[in-house]
Design a protein around this motif. Sequence first.
Motif, PDB file in Angstrom:
ATOM      1  N   THR A 117      -3.104  97.089  69.738  1.00  0.00           N
ATOM      2  CA  THR A 117      -3.417  95.480  70.554  1.00  0.00           C
ATOM      3  C   THR A 117      -2.360  94.783  70.783  1.00  0.00           C
ATOM      4  O   THR A 117      -2.419  93.795  70.944  1.00  0.00           O
ATOM      5  CB  THR A 117      -4.428  95.076  69.596  1.00  0.00           C
ATOM      6  OG1 THR A 117      -3.757  94.564  68.501  1.00  0.00           O
ATOM      7  CG2 THR A 117      -5.811  95.747  69.289  1.00  0.00           C
ATOM      8  N   GLY A 118      -1.091  95.476  70.685  1.00  0.00           N
ATOM      9  CA  GLY A 118       0.121  94.588  71.027  1.00  0.00           C
ATOM     10  C   GLY A 118       0.680  94.275  69.546  1.00  0.00           C
ATOM     11  O   GLY A 118       0.631  94.867  68.582  1.00  0.00           O
ATOM     12  N   CYS A 119       1.284  93.081  69.513  1.00  0.00           N
ATOM     13  CA  CYS A 119       2.345  92.785  68.008  1.00  0.00           C
ATOM     14  C   CYS A 119       2.615  91.489  68.247  1.00  0.00           C
ATOM     15  O   CYS A 119       2.730  90.479  69.322  1.00  0.00           O
ATOM     16  CB  CYS A 119       3.549  93.446  68.072  1.00  0.00           C
ATOM     17  SG  CYS A 119       4.377  93.421  66.414  1.00  0.00           S
ATOM     18  N   ASP A 120       2.354  90.603  66.670  1.00  0.00           N
ATOM     19  CA  ASP A 120       2.909  89.500  66.681  1.00  0.00           C
ATOM     20  C   ASP A 120       4.505  89.415  67.030  1.00  0.00           C
ATOM     21  O   ASP A 120       5.320  89.827  66.137  1.00  0.00           O
ATOM     22  CB  ASP A 120       2.622  88.743  65.403  1.00  0.00           C
ATOM     23  CG  ASP A 120       3.155  87.433  65.113  1.00  0.00           C
ATOM     24  OD1 ASP A 120       3.893  86.916  65.863  1.00  0.00           O
ATOM     25  OD2 ASP A 120       2.661  86.615  63.983  1.00  0.00           O
ATOM     26  N   LEU A 121       4.931  89.087  68.060  1.00  0.00           N
ATOM     27  CA  LEU A 121       6.429  89.248  68.232  1.00  0.00           C
ATOM     28  C   LEU A 121       7.511  88.479  67.841  1.00  0.00           C
ATOM     29  O   LEU A 121       8.519  88.735  67.438  1.00  0.00           O
ATOM     30  CB  LEU A 121       6.682  89.023  69.795  1.00  0.00           C
ATOM     31  CG  LEU A 121       5.686  89.962  70.541  1.00  0.00           C
ATOM     32  CD1 LEU A 121       6.071  89.649  72.233  1.00  0.00           C
ATOM     33  CD2 LEU A 121       5.780  91.444  70.651  1.00  0.00           C
ATOM     34  N   GLU A 122       7.035  87.412  67.033  1.00  0.00           N
ATOM     35  CA  GLU A 122       7.709  86.555  66.198  1.00  0.00           C
ATOM     36  C   GLU A 122       7.411  86.415  64.676  1.00  0.00           C
ATOM     37  O   GLU A 122       8.178  85.742  63.914  1.00  0.00           O
ATOM     38  CB  GLU A 122       7.507  84.984  66.692  1.00  0.00           C
ATOM     39  CG  GLU A 122       7.862  84.839  68.177  1.00  0.00           C
ATOM     40  CD  GLU A 122       9.243  85.024  68.545  1.00  0.00           C
ATOM     41  OE1 GLU A 122      10.148  84.565  67.662  1.00  0.00           O
ATOM     42  OE2 GLU A 122       9.545  85.557  69.469  1.00  0.00           O
ATOM     43  N   HIS A 123       7.045  87.551  64.224  1.00  0.00           N
ATOM     44  CA  HIS A 123       6.655  87.829  62.847  1.00  0.00           C
ATOM     45  C   HIS A 123       8.022  88.025  62.346  1.00  0.00           C
ATOM     46  O   HIS A 123       8.634  89.062  62.751  1.00  0.00           O
ATOM     47  CB  HIS A 123       5.507  88.761  62.508  1.00  0.00           C
ATOM     48  CG  HIS A 123       5.000  88.774  61.198  1.00  0.00           C
ATOM     49  ND1 HIS A 123       5.781  89.030  60.122  1.00  0.00           N
ATOM     50  CD2 HIS A 123       3.870  88.661  60.727  1.00  0.00           C
ATOM     51  CE1 HIS A 123       4.942  88.923  59.017  1.00  0.00           C
ATOM     52  NE2 HIS A 123       3.674  88.864  59.636  1.00  0.00           N
ATOM     53  N   PRO A 124       8.458  87.368  61.149  1.00  0.00           N
ATOM     54  CA  PRO A 124       9.638  87.446  60.405  1.00  0.00           C
ATOM     55  C   PRO A 124       9.838  88.752  59.930  1.00  0.00           C
ATOM     56  O   PRO A 124      11.322  89.196  59.990  1.00  0.00           O
ATOM     57  CB  PRO A 124       9.609  86.132  59.443  1.00  0.00           C
ATOM     58  CG  PRO A 124       8.262  86.090  59.053  1.00  0.00           C
ATOM     59  CD  PRO A 124       7.289  86.289  60.587  1.00  0.00           C
ATOM     60  N   ASP A 125       8.774  89.551  59.760  1.00  0.00           N
ATOM     61  CA  ASP A 125       8.987  91.056  59.188  1.00  0.00           C
ATOM     62  C   ASP A 125       8.953  92.003  60.276  1.00  0.00           C
ATOM     63  O   ASP A 125       9.426  93.292  60.091  1.00  0.00           O
ATOM     64  CB  ASP A 125       8.078  91.365  58.389  1.00  0.00           C
ATOM     65  CG  ASP A 125       8.082  90.732  57.093  1.00  0.00           C
ATOM     66  OD1 ASP A 125       8.743  89.784  56.959  1.00  0.00           O
ATOM     67  OD2 ASP A 125       7.153  90.854  56.190  1.00  0.00           O
ATOM     68  N   LEU A 126       8.957  91.528  61.732  1.00  0.00           N
ATOM     69  CA  LEU A 126       8.829  92.580  62.738  1.00  0.00           C
ATOM     70  C   LEU A 126       9.853  92.249  63.895  1.00  0.00           C
ATOM     71  O   LEU A 126      10.116  93.107  64.578  1.00  0.00           O
ATOM     72  CB  LEU A 126       7.220  92.496  63.342  1.00  0.00           C
ATOM     73  CG  LEU A 126       6.258  93.150  62.425  1.00  0.00           C
ATOM     74  CD1 LEU A 126       4.810  92.806  62.921  1.00  0.00           C
ATOM     75  CD2 LEU A 126       6.634  94.444  61.838  1.00  0.00           C
ATOM     76  N   LYS A 127      10.201  91.038  63.888  1.00  0.00           N
ATOM     77  CA  LYS A 127      10.796  90.634  65.439  1.00  0.00           C
ATOM     78  C   LYS A 127      12.148  91.442  65.479  1.00  0.00           C
ATOM     79  O   LYS A 127      12.709  91.661  66.805  1.00  0.00           O
ATOM     80  CB  LYS A 127      11.045  89.072  65.238  1.00  0.00           C
ATOM     81  CG  LYS A 127      12.091  88.551  64.297  1.00  0.00           C
ATOM     82  CD  LYS A 127      12.080  86.866  64.477  1.00  0.00           C
ATOM     83  CE  LYS A 127      12.815  86.287  63.120  1.00  0.00           C
ATOM     84  NZ  LYS A 127      12.964  84.791  63.124  1.00  0.00           N
ATOM     85  N   ASP A 128      12.734  91.621  64.325  1.00  0.00           N
ATOM     86  CA  ASP A 128      14.111  92.355  64.430  1.00  0.00           C
ATOM     87  C   ASP A 128      14.183  93.687  64.667  1.00  0.00           C
ATOM     88  O   ASP A 128      14.925  94.536  64.830  1.00  0.00           O
ATOM     89  CB  ASP A 128      14.864  92.198  63.301  1.00  0.00           C
ATOM     90  CG  ASP A 128      15.439  90.686  63.044  1.00  0.00           C
ATOM     91  OD1 ASP A 128      15.470  90.050  64.152  1.00  0.00           O
ATOM     92  OD2 ASP A 128      15.667  90.165  61.894  1.00  0.00           O
ATOM     93  N   ARG A 129      12.874  94.308  64.587  1.00  0.00           N
ATOM     94  CA  ARG A 129      12.547  95.817  64.788  1.00  0.00           C
ATOM     95  C   ARG A 129      12.030  96.028  66.225  1.00  0.00           C
ATOM     96  O   ARG A 129      12.048  97.397  66.780  1.00  0.00           O
ATOM     97  CB  ARG A 129      11.363  96.321  63.693  1.00  0.00           C
ATOM     98  CG  ARG A 129      11.773  96.073  62.130  1.00  0.00           C
ATOM     99  CD  ARG A 129      12.425  96.942  61.563  1.00  0.00           C
ATOM    100  NE  ARG A 129      13.555  97.629  62.304  1.00  0.00           N
ATOM    101  CZ  ARG A 129      14.923  97.357  62.179  1.00  0.00           C
ATOM    102  NH1 ARG A 129      15.027  96.162  61.211  1.00  0.00           N
ATOM    103  NH2 ARG A 129      15.803  97.930  62.610  1.00  0.00           N
ATOM    104  N   ILE A 130      11.492  95.085  67.006  1.00  0.00           N
ATOM    105  CA  ILE A 130      10.952  95.513  68.035  1.00  0.00           C
ATOM    106  C   ILE A 130      12.130  95.495  69.230  1.00  0.00           C
ATOM    107  O   ILE A 130      12.982  94.719  69.167  1.00  0.00           O
ATOM    108  CB  ILE A 130       9.876  94.125  68.282  1.00  0.00           C
ATOM    109  CG1 ILE A 130       8.811  94.096  67.452  1.00  0.00           C
ATOM    110  CG2 ILE A 130       9.445  94.437  70.028  1.00  0.00           C
ATOM    111  CD1 ILE A 130       7.923  92.975  67.468  1.00  0.00           C
TER     112      ILE A 130
END
Length: 321
Positions: free
Chosen positions: A50-63
């Motif tokens: 469904t997409g992703c929370d692009l600004e999540h602090p745990d994910l933004k550096d991985r995208i």
Amino acid sequence: MKKSVRLFPHQVEEVVMAISEVPEGLELIQTPYFWEKSKGKGMVVAILDTGCDLEHPDLKDRIIGGRNFTDDDSGRADLFKDYNGHGTHVAGTVAATENGTGVVGVAPEASLLIVKVLDKNGSGTYDSVIQGIQYAVEQRADIISMSLGGPEDMPELHQAIKEAVDQGILVVCAAGNGGDGDPETEELDYPGCYNEVISVGAVDFDRRSSRFSNSNNELDLVAPGEKIRSTYLNGKYATLSGTSMATPHVSGALALLKQYANESFGRQLTEAELYAQLIKRTIPLGYSPRLIGNGLLYLSVDRYLEQLATEKIDGLYVKAE
């Protein structure tokens, strides 16, 4: 091809603002043990969801990028934001970064390719999934992770998966949540029951087969799928259950295994060879293979086998042969 594909029914059990932990599911499959060998660096996992929370602090550096194949945001291809939460949760289990807060994913140094094929309501078309698979192939993903499915066997979808596998991509799919706990009954969802995919069922933290997990002869292995804590919308964290939650444990584990195997063997392993590396890292649980496939994903299986010959494991005494 307007027939629909969907998220498997799942339960949101809790949403919290802040946590700091290694999720229990990672402990169960012995992920921290394997981090001594690999953390998935250089591997790209395509999350078809469904997409992703692009600004999540745990994910933004991985995208590293992505694309939208739904009608959300007027169908803009460059907007792949998550309005549902499911895709963000899956992405966190695969590769939430190791930053000392929040949660950490199975492969915290892997890269995430966000392929939005399901809309804010968790539904999409087979066309969108096929296009998403083709996009992941074009972007040279190492692993495709799909926590979705539908009741129809679509030849075009099957062909797209075959073409991805022919390119050496590991395709991991949720088995589905239509189970009744009876191994004699058969529940089939696609693409999870195609032979070419790695089909993942669910267990709880006590290694008991989840009643909702589909049973069939195409099941490959199981992973934690009940009360799984991971990243969620608006920088939050949530606890969800379903084979959708088991699947990213395996997708992340394959990122670890592929990096480690490529470095150990000094060459790129084939999809079949990597599948063999995965299956050798499973342990039996005493259930029918129709419920658990080859067993529970267990990344420290070497230590498990050493213990098996001499002592008890998690309260179960075994006889050395």
